[in-house]
Design a protein around this motif. Structure first.
Motif, PDB file in Angstrom:
ATOM      1  N   ILE A  62      23.324 -20.187 -32.369  1.00  0.00           N
ATOM      2  CA  ILE A  62      23.199 -19.238 -33.479  1.00  0.00           C
ATOM      3  C   ILE A  62      22.130 -19.738 -34.447  1.00  0.00           C
ATOM      4  O   ILE A  62      22.144 -20.901 -34.860  1.00  0.00           O
ATOM      5  N   LEU A  63      21.203 -18.862 -34.796  1.00  0.00           N
ATOM      6  CA  LEU A  63      20.113 -19.203 -35.706  1.00  0.00           C
ATOM      7  C   LEU A  63      20.391 -18.564 -37.061  1.00  0.00           C
ATOM      8  O   LEU A  63      20.398 -17.339 -37.183  1.00  0.00           O
ATOM      9  N   LYS A  64      20.629 -19.375 -38.069  1.00  0.00           N
ATOM     10  CA  LYS A  64      20.941 -18.852 -39.392  1.00  0.00           C
ATOM     11  C   LYS A  64      19.683 -18.328 -40.081  1.00  0.00           C
ATOM     12  O   LYS A  64      18.597 -18.872 -39.913  1.00  0.00           O
ATOM     13  N   LYS A  65      19.865 -17.275 -40.864  1.00  0.00           N
ATOM     14  CA  LYS A  65      18.760 -16.739 -41.657  1.00  0.00           C
ATOM     15  C   LYS A  65      18.452 -17.691 -42.805  1.00  0.00           C
ATOM     16  O   LYS A  65      19.356 -18.224 -43.450  1.00  0.00           O
ATOM     17  N   MET A  66      17.159 -17.897 -43.069  1.00  0.00           N
ATOM     18  CA  MET A  66      16.717 -18.712 -44.190  1.00  0.00           C
ATOM     19  C   MET A  66      15.931 -17.821 -45.144  1.00  0.00           C
ATOM     20  O   MET A  66      15.343 -16.816 -44.735  1.00  0.00           O
ATOM     21  N   GLU A  67      15.926 -18.181 -46.423  1.00  0.00           N
ATOM     22  CA  GLU A  67      15.175 -17.389 -47.390  1.00  0.00           C
ATOM     23  C   GLU A  67      13.687 -17.622 -47.204  1.00  0.00           C
ATOM     24  O   GLU A  67      13.235 -18.753 -47.027  1.00  0.00           O
ATOM     25  N   SER A  68      12.916 -16.534 -47.245  1.00  0.00           N
ATOM     26  CA  SER A  68      11.469 -16.637 -47.110  1.00  0.00           C
ATOM     27  C   SER A  68      10.876 -17.355 -48.312  1.00  0.00           C
ATOM     28  O   SER A  68      11.492 -17.423 -49.382  1.00  0.00           O
TER      29      SER A  68
END
Length: 269
Positions: A62-68
């Motif tokens: 699972i690849l977590k979303k990171m803030e741009s």
């Protein structure tokens, strides 16, 4: 309730994938540049990624979303960046990427664009008092309060107490005059010479943007500074005048749509 649309209403394409690796795995990421087709995207119809519900590589990770880097605010471009944790070097593709795009169309008719005229007459007032009972946006006359503090401490205290009683400020500040004074005095520590200062109370983060226009309709915003969740200073290109206006964009049910998307087998670099 926000209107939910489905993936057949829009098309989302991956234009580019940037990969950045660091010694610490948690600092490594991939950034996907996506192109949206099927809906109009411009200054009056903006988009952003609301959430990534699924991002899985071909090894099941699972690849977590990171803030741009520049945040995940609304954009008037049909290109959106999606930043995810970097997959392992053994991965060759993202097997599934699912999420939701928010589509924001502000207008006066749907109540999401609020225009306040006669700017100089609205100092130390909640600009949204007639429109939104659950949001406060108070334009603070920082210079006048600072001058009054220097010249007449007693009258300054009266003005702070008056603001408190009239509801220009809200529950999120301590219920003491001293706390209000400390809050106002903090405004003098940031912002440029020509600026407007605001107290904001927006628990649901519904305020999207605040624009300042001069009498000729030219936008006067010149950057902004945010201190905590309640203080905002908008720097200006010119000295404020009486014929200027403020335009506040606020999310509401009528101005929002949400589009679900599902991409599969995205080949990694």
């Amino acid at each position: 309730m926000t209107k939910i649309c489905y993936s057949q209403d829009i098309n989302l394409f991956i234009k580019d994938i940037k990969e950045e690796r660091h010694l610490e795995q948690e600092d490594s990421f991939i950034e996907l540049t996506s192109i949206i087709k099927g809906i109009k995207v411009n200054n009056l119809n903006q988009v952003k990624i609301k959430e990534i519900t699924t991002a899985v590589d071909d090894n099941g990770n699972i690849l977590k979303k990171m803030e741009s880097f520049f945040g995940d605010d609304y954009s008037s471009s049909n290109q959106l960046k999606i930043k995810l944790e970097a997959p392992s070097r053994k991965s060759s593709k993202i097997s599934s990427l699912e999420g939701v795009i928010k589509y924001f169309s502000p207008s006066e008719s749907n109540g999401s664009k609020i225009i306040i005229t006669n700017l100089l007459d609205n100092y130390n007032k909640n600009l949204l008092r007639k429109k939104h009972s659950d949001i406060k946006l108070t334009l603070i006359d920082k210079e006048a309060l600072q001058k009054l503090k220097e010249e007449d401490e007693k009258e300054y205290n009266k003005q702070i107490e008056k603001l408190k009683k009239e509801g220009g400020l809200g529950e999120e500040l301590a219920e003491t005059v001293g706390a209000f004074k400390q809050f106002f005095e903090g405004f003098s520590n940031f912002g440029s010479k020509e600026s407007l200062s605001f107290y904001i109370e927006d628990k649901k983060d519904e305020i999207v943007e605040i624009f300042i226009y001069n009498g000729e309709g030219k936008k006067m915003n010149y950057g902004s500074s945010r201190m905590g969740k309640n203080k905002l200073t908008i720097n200006l290109r010119e000295k404020v005048a009486s014929n200027w206006k403020i335009e506040v964009l606020i999310e509401n049910e009528k101005s929002l749509k949400e589009y679900k998307f599902n991409l599969i087998n995205i080949i990694l670099p």
